[in-house]
Design a protein around this motif. Structure first.
Motif, mmCIF file in Angstrom:
data_model
loop_
_atom_site.group_PDB
_atom_site.id
_atom_site.type_symbol
_atom_site.label_atom_id
_atom_site.label_comp_id
_atom_site.label_asym_id
_atom_site.label_seq_id
_atom_site.Cartn_x
_atom_site.Cartn_y
_atom_site.Cartn_z
ATOM 1 N N UNK A 108 0.842 -1.202 0.000
ATOM 2 C CA UNK A 108 0.000 0.000 0.000
ATOM 3 C C UNK A 108 0.876 1.250 0.000
ATOM 4 N N UNK A 109 1.889 1.248 0.845
ATOM 5 C CA UNK A 109 2.799 2.401 0.928
ATOM 6 C C UNK A 109 3.460 2.666 -0.422
ATOM 7 N N UNK A 110 3.945 1.627 -1.075
ATOM 8 C CA UNK A 110 4.630 1.792 -2.367
ATOM 9 C C UNK A 110 3.681 2.329 -3.432
ATOM 10 N N UNK A 111 2.425 1.868 -3.416
ATOM 11 C CA UNK A 111 1.439 2.351 -4.388
ATOM 12 C C UNK A 111 1.117 3.822 -4.146
ATOM 13 N N UNK A 112 1.026 4.212 -2.885
ATOM 14 C CA UNK A 112 0.784 5.623 -2.555
ATOM 15 C C UNK A 112 1.937 6.493 -3.049
ATOM 16 N N UNK A 113 3.166 6.025 -2.846
ATOM 17 C CA UNK A 113 4.333 6.782 -3.310
ATOM 18 C C UNK A 113 4.330 6.917 -4.833
ATOM 19 N N UNK A 114 3.894 5.870 -5.527
ATOM 20 C CA UNK A 114 3.777 5.949 -6.986
ATOM 21 C C UNK A 114 2.749 7.010 -7.392
ATOM 22 N N UNK A 115 1.647 7.083 -6.639
ATOM 23 C CA UNK A 115 0.609 8.078 -6.930
ATOM 24 C C UNK A 115 1.120 9.492 -6.655
ATOM 25 N N UNK A 116 1.963 9.647 -5.647
ATOM 26 C CA UNK A 116 2.557 10.963 -5.364
ATOM 27 C C UNK A 116 3.433 11.388 -6.537
ATOM 28 N N UNK A 117 4.211 10.434 -7.089
ATOM 29 C CA UNK A 117 5.057 10.735 -8.247
ATOM 30 C C UNK A 117 4.225 11.186 -9.442
ATOM 31 N N UNK B 280 1.663 12.986 -9.249
ATOM 32 C CA UNK B 280 1.058 14.281 -8.950
ATOM 33 C C UNK B 280 -0.355 14.206 -8.415
ATOM 34 N N UNK B 281 -0.758 13.026 -7.897
ATOM 35 C CA UNK B 281 -2.135 12.866 -7.436
ATOM 36 C C UNK B 281 -2.413 13.599 -6.120
ATOM 37 N N UNK B 282 -1.372 13.830 -5.317
ATOM 38 C CA UNK B 282 -1.579 14.480 -4.023
ATOM 39 C C UNK B 282 -1.121 15.933 -4.091
ATOM 40 N N UNK C 268 11.916 16.833 -3.756
ATOM 41 C CA UNK C 268 12.157 16.096 -4.995
ATOM 42 C C UNK C 268 12.695 17.010 -6.077
ATOM 43 N N UNK C 269 13.502 16.456 -6.984
ATOM 44 C CA UNK C 269 14.141 17.271 -8.021
ATOM 45 C C UNK C 269 13.246 17.471 -9.229
ATOM 46 N N UNK C 270 12.078 16.788 -9.256
ATOM 47 C CA UNK C 270 11.175 16.924 -10.400
ATOM 48 C C UNK C 270 9.841 17.489 -9.935
ATOM 49 N N UNK C 271 9.093 18.165 -10.821
ATOM 50 C CA UNK C 271 7.798 18.724 -10.430
ATOM 51 C C UNK C 271 6.816 17.625 -10.066
ATOM 52 N N UNK C 272 5.947 17.908 -9.086
ATOM 53 C CA UNK C 272 5.018 16.887 -8.614
ATOM 54 C C UNK C 272 3.778 16.775 -9.484
ATOM 55 N N UNK C 273 3.474 17.830 -10.257
ATOM 56 C CA UNK C 273 2.275 17.798 -11.087
ATOM 57 C C UNK C 273 2.632 17.657 -12.558
#
Length: 417
Positions: free
Chosen positions: A249-258, A260-262, A299-304
């Motif tokens: 679950x944690x890894x999937x959430x982190x993927x969603x953050x990448x 730009x979902x949050x 992070x070095x890349x934009x979140x959205x």
């Protein structure tokens, strides 16, 4: 209950310890920590320009360890000055928890909330599950302040849950779990054994229902209900039969953050505690020692996802076919907007082109919500609201956050829950 008995039960509760939480092994890898820091900074920056003091954000800041101390202080003072008459039961409960996590006395807010919960009752046996959300937060806030006097209130609440027959809701189930886990952990020695059996039964039912909503990738319900569900599953004394893989679950959430979902501050506030290994049960134990403002690694890349320069076309339908509502309509318009625009821009352009599509919004803790379209307004008493769908799928984000894609069909449907 006499004063002496109350004091004795409180003492016995203190001797049993403040928590029996059992956390699943689950953490953010060190390399992904800048992602978490990034969404926390984004959440904290929303405090500066927001006219809506959001207690959920302050709770998340305090559990995670705030970076922006000035924002933390300003939000605390705004919540201290809030008028309880303007707050729902849930908002009042969150305000008490936010002030508690800031090591500030909530004052008479606790006694006001207790009186409200003493008079609370569901409207019917099939009342919508979401109507238990605010009272669940109230039980949690009162449990953290006065567990002994909250016992009979929590017991009546738990019996109402057992009797309710409405469809399950993951967000509500998660907060129910947190509230009744708090009560379960704080049942004083010498109390009626019936309390433990009652809370255990409701927790078992609720946690099983949550576990049935765990998807193959570990997301629970949807991406935005996952944060609270993670908190619930990590503390419940009644683990589900279906094993929960917290790290997945944690890894999937982190993927969603990448992806730009949050980016909505409220969505961040609900996921952040779990990313930091905390839950709402930790609110009374936050350390409030003075600190220095920390500059996090970002992070070095934009979140959205970057905005496209080209235009897209969105098909937008407004529909009201509810019985008992005076004006029925089903109108569709094609709207051209810049790629990457949020849904709110589509609504504004539709309104500009055709007055039938006029709409009004209300500010909530989740941001702007559409409250009225074509003079048909949501009504709490009638349990009506405007639901937005992509095709036939309900949107998980609000109009100020959701980004439509080219040729998408968005429908605003006046709905009853």
């Amino acid at each position: 209950m006499t004063r002496v008995t109350l004091q004795l039960l409180t003492l016995l509760w203190a001797m049993t310890g403040t928590s029996t939480q059992t956390r699943s092994s689950c953490s953010v890898p060190l390399a992904e920590q800048p992602l978490v820091n990034g969404i926390q900074v984004l959440m904290e920056s929303s405090v500066v320009n927001s006219a809506f003091p959001n207690p959920s954000i302050l709770i998340a800041m305090n559990l995670a360890g705030a970076y922006n101390l000035e924002a933390q202080k300003n939000l605390t003072f705004k919540l201290m000055d809030s008028d309880t008459a303007d707050l729902t039961i849930g908002q009042l409960a969150l305000t008490i928890m936010a002030l508690t996590s800031s090591c500030h006395d909530p004052g008479n807010k606790v006694s006001i909330l207790q009186r409200q919960m003493e008079n609370w009752a569901p409207s019917s046996l099939n009342t919508d599950a979401s109507s238990f959300y605010g009272p669940s937060l109230a039980i949690l806030a009162l449990c953290q302040k006065h567990p002994v006097t909250t016992l009979p209130i929590a017991a009546r609440f738990a019996k109402s849950l057992l009797a309710n027959s409405s469809p399950f809701n993951v967000d509500t189930g998660a907060v129910v779990t947190l509230a009744l886990t708090c009560m379960y952990n704080k049942i004083p020695i010498g109390s009626e054994e019936g309390y433990r059996a009652l809370f255990s039964q409701v927790l078992k039912n609720t946690v099983e229902n949550i576990s049935m909503r765990i998807l193959d990738d570990g997301i629970i319900g949807n991406i935005y209900s996952t944060g609270l569900a993670m908190q619930a599953l990590s503390v419940t004394p009644e683990p589900p039969k279906k094993e929960w893989n917290c790290q997945q679950t944690m890894d999937s959430v982190l993927d969603e953050i990448k992806e730009g979902k949050f980016h909505n501050p409220m969505s961040i506030a609900q996921i952040l505690p779990s990313l930091k290994g905390k839950t709402y049960l930790d609110v009374p134990h936050v350390s409030c020692t003075p600190g220095h403002e920390v500059q996090p690694t970002l992070p070095s890349h934009p979140s959205r996802v970057p905005t496209s320069a080209s235009n897209i076309t969105v098909k937008y339908t407004i529909n009201n076919q509810l019985r008992g509502v005076e004006l029925h309509f089903n109108e569709t318009i094609n709207v051209s907007v810049k790629g990457g625009s949020v849904l709110l821009v589509v609504l504004e352009e539709a309104q500009r082109k055709n007055p039938t599509f006029k709409f009004e919004t209300t500010m909530t803790s989740w941001g702007l919500m559409v409250s009225s379209i074509n003079n048909i307004a949501e009504n709490v008493n009638h349990k009506t609201y405007w639901q937005f769908l992509s095709g036939k799928t309900p949107l998980n984000e609000g109009v100020a956050d959701y980004i439509p894609f080219n040729c998408e069909h968005i429908t605003a449907n006046f709905t009853q829950y």
